[in-house]
Design a protein around this motif. Structure first.
Motif, short mmCIF file in Angstrom:
data_model
loop_
_atom_site.label_atom_id
_atom_site.label_comp_id
_atom_site.label_asym_id
_atom_site.label_seq_id
_atom_site.Cartn_x
_atom_site.Cartn_y
_atom_site.Cartn_z
N PHE A 161 0.87 -1.18 0.00
CA PHE A 161 0.00 0.00 0.00
C PHE A 161 0.91 1.23 0.00
O PHE A 161 1.28 1.74 1.03
CB PHE A 161 -0.88 -0.02 1.25
N GLY A 162 1.25 1.69 -1.20
CA GLY A 162 2.14 2.84 -1.31
C GLY A 162 3.54 2.54 -0.83
O GLY A 162 4.19 3.37 -0.22
N GLY A 163 4.02 1.34 -1.11
CA GLY A 163 5.34 0.93 -0.67
C GLY A 163 6.44 1.55 -1.50
O GLY A 163 6.21 2.35 -2.40
N PRO A 164 7.70 1.18 -1.19
CA PRO A 164 8.86 1.72 -1.91
C PRO A 164 8.75 1.45 -3.41
O PRO A 164 8.41 0.35 -3.84
CB PRO A 164 10.05 0.96 -1.30
N GLY A 165 9.04 2.48 -4.20
CA GLY A 165 9.00 2.34 -5.65
C GLY A 165 7.62 2.47 -6.26
O GLY A 165 7.47 2.43 -7.47
N MET A 166 6.59 2.65 -5.42
CA MET A 166 5.24 2.80 -5.93
C MET A 166 4.88 4.29 -5.98
O MET A 166 4.39 4.86 -5.01
CB MET A 166 4.23 2.06 -5.04
N ALA A 167 5.14 4.88 -7.10
CA ALA A 167 4.81 6.29 -7.26
C ALA A 167 3.30 6.45 -7.39
O ALA A 167 2.62 5.61 -7.97
CB ALA A 167 5.50 6.85 -8.50
N CYS A 168 2.77 7.52 -6.83
CA CYS A 168 1.33 7.78 -6.94
C CYS A 168 1.10 9.28 -6.92
O CYS A 168 2.03 10.06 -6.72
CB CYS A 168 0.56 7.09 -5.82
N GLU A 171 -3.84 12.59 -4.92
CA GLU A 171 -5.18 12.19 -4.51
C GLU A 171 -5.32 10.69 -4.30
O GLU A 171 -6.43 10.17 -4.20
CB GLU A 171 -6.21 12.66 -5.56
N ALA A 172 -4.21 9.98 -4.22
CA ALA A 172 -4.27 8.53 -3.97
C ALA A 172 -4.83 8.26 -2.58
O ALA A 172 -4.59 9.02 -1.65
CB ALA A 172 -2.87 7.92 -4.09
N PRO A 173 -5.59 7.18 -2.41
CA PRO A 173 -6.07 6.84 -1.07
C PRO A 173 -4.90 6.58 -0.14
O PRO A 173 -3.93 5.92 -0.52
CB PRO A 173 -6.90 5.57 -1.31
N ARG A 174 -5.00 7.09 1.09
CA ARG A 174 -3.88 7.00 2.03
C ARG A 174 -4.15 6.04 3.18
O ARG A 174 -3.27 5.85 4.02
CB ARG A 174 -3.58 8.40 2.59
N SER A 175 -5.32 5.47 3.23
CA SER A 175 -5.66 4.57 4.33
C SER A 175 -6.62 3.51 3.83
O SER A 175 -7.21 3.65 2.74
CB SER A 175 -6.30 5.35 5.48
N VAL A 176 -6.80 2.46 4.62
CA VAL A 176 -7.75 1.41 4.25
C VAL A 176 -9.17 1.95 4.11
O VAL A 176 -9.86 1.65 3.14
CB VAL A 176 -7.68 0.25 5.26
N PRO A 177 -9.66 2.77 5.06
CA PRO A 177 -11.02 3.33 4.88
C PRO A 177 -11.14 4.15 3.59
O PRO A 177 -12.18 4.10 2.92
CB PRO A 177 -11.22 4.20 6.12
N ASP A 178 -10.10 4.92 3.25
CA ASP A 178 -10.14 5.70 2.00
C ASP A 178 -10.27 4.78 0.80
O ASP A 178 -11.06 5.03 -0.12
CB ASP A 178 -8.88 6.55 1.86
N LEU A 179 -9.48 3.71 0.79
CA LEU A 179 -9.52 2.78 -0.34
C LEU A 179 -10.88 2.10 -0.43
O LEU A 179 -11.46 1.97 -1.51
CB LEU A 179 -8.41 1.74 -0.20
N LEU A 180 -11.41 1.64 0.70
CA LEU A 180 -12.70 0.97 0.68
C LEU A 180 -13.81 1.91 0.22
O LEU A 180 -14.76 1.48 -0.45
CB LEU A 180 -13.02 0.40 2.07
N ALA A 181 -13.69 3.19 0.56
CA ALA A 181 -14.67 4.16 0.09
C ALA A 181 -14.60 4.30 -1.43
O ALA A 181 -15.63 4.40 -2.11
CB ALA A 181 -14.44 5.51 0.76
N CYS A 182 -13.37 4.29 -1.98
CA CYS A 182 -13.21 4.35 -3.44
C CYS A 182 -13.84 3.13 -4.10
O CYS A 182 -14.52 3.25 -5.14
CB CYS A 182 -11.73 4.41 -3.80
N LEU A 183 -13.65 1.97 -3.51
CA LEU A 183 -14.22 0.75 -4.09
C LEU A 183 -15.74 0.74 -4.00
O LEU A 183 -16.42 0.27 -4.93
CB LEU A 183 -13.64 -0.48 -3.38
N ALA A 184 -16.28 1.27 -2.91
CA ALA A 184 -17.74 1.35 -2.79
C ALA A 184 -18.32 2.26 -3.87
O ALA A 184 -19.36 1.95 -4.46
CB ALA A 184 -18.11 1.86 -1.40
N ARG A 185 -17.66 3.38 -4.12
CA ARG A 185 -18.14 4.29 -5.18
C ARG A 185 -18.03 3.63 -6.55
O ARG A 185 -18.92 3.81 -7.40
CB ARG A 185 -17.33 5.60 -5.15
N THR A 186 -16.97 2.87 -6.75
CA THR A 186 -16.81 2.16 -8.03
C THR A 186 -17.93 1.15 -8.23
O THR A 186 -18.51 1.05 -9.33
CB THR A 186 -15.44 1.46 -8.07
N ARG A 187 -18.26 0.39 -7.20
CA ARG A 187 -19.34 -0.60 -7.32
C ARG A 187 -20.67 0.08 -7.62
O ARG A 187 -21.47 -0.40 -8.44
CB ARG A 187 -19.44 -1.41 -6.04
#
Length: 267
Positions: A161-168, A171-187
């Motif tokens: 989750f945003g580890g070394p070498g992972m450029a982003c 506005e990238a999600p910074r936490s698990v709740p942020d990511l899950l919110a993005c996935l809910a909107r996608t669904r």
């Protein structure tokens, strides 16, 4: 590194494939938790077979083009790119932006094809190939949203989750709740949309390609471009074209047969 000789050999190749300037023997041994002598023997065998070479000046080991050619030959034989290309070309013309196809394989997502629809000097055109970063890209969000949250988080955790070498992007999600919110909107939307999440100044949208029989996620098709041109309003207008392309890709043979074979369950 625990495992069989095959596991260790593939581990060396997978590591070198991520190192643009190559890697020295000690670094390879350390990264793979192998004895230096064992790593040296594997590299010597890979060099003998033509898959690895060593730079005489830096002493760094690098993969040769032989490994890449194997993958390209396999894709060409499968018919995936040839079957998908007319659909990608059509979507590129309709959107005027970069269109890419990524396929799922054993819990990972890989770019395998593209079509460029941009005709102006301002275009988004990253290199073809490589693994999709899941947590911050439209491709990743579309695929993760087709899974349940537990599966999605497992795959993101496995990749990083945003580890070394992972450029982003900013506005990238910074936490698990942020990511899950993005996935809910996608669904809820039926397709994913990111703005300046994968990289500054870019935007993208993506839709999952599902198996026609079981609805299993097999691949992802996306549109990406500069955020000044690919605005949210534009993406909303392009959504029907994107979803139609995803549906057509699901029916395109022999691509659909191949995808069903390689897109194994993630667990």
């Amino acid at each position: 590194m625990a495992g069989s000789l095959v596991d260790r050999t593939l581990g060396v190749l997978e590591l070198l494939a991520t190192q643009a300037g190559g890697a020295r023997l000690q670094a390879i041994a350390d990264r793979l938790a192998m004895p230096k002598s064992g790593a040296h023997r594997l590299l010597a065998e890979l060099a003998r077979c033509g898959y690895v070479t060593q730079d005489a000046d830096t002493e760094r080991y690098l993969p040769t083009t032989k490994l890449a050619l194997l993958g390209l030959r396999q894709l060409a034989t499968s018919g995936v790119v040839d079957a998908a290309q007319p659909v990608l070309d059509r979507l590129a013309r309709a959107s005027g932006e970069l269109v890419r196809l990524a396929v799922a394989d054993q819990g990972r997502l890989f770019y395998v094809g593209k079509a460029q629809g941009a005709r102006s000097a301002l275009r988004y055109d990253p290199e073809t190939g490589g693994e999709v970063v899941l947590f911050c890209t439209a491709n990743g969000h579309a695929w993760l949203a087709a899974l349940d949250d537990a599966q999605a988080l497992e795959l993101v955790g496995r990749q990083g989750f945003g580890g070394p070498g992972m450029a982003c992007g900013p506005e990238a999600p910074r936490s698990v709740p942020d990511l899950l919110a993005c996935l809910a909107r996608t669904r809820a939307r039926g397709w994913s949309m990111v703005v300046e999440a994968s990289a500054p100044g870019t935007a993208a949208m993506a839709a999952v390609v599902r198996g026609t029989g079981d609805g299993r996620p097999l691949a992802v098709v996306s549109i990406a471009g500069p955020s000044v041109r690919l605005t949210e309003v534009v993406m909303q207008a392009l959504a029907p074209e994107l979803l139609a392309a995803a549906a057509d890709l699901a029916l395109a043979r022999p691509m659909s047969d191949y995808l069903r074979a390689v897109a194994r369950p993630t667990r």
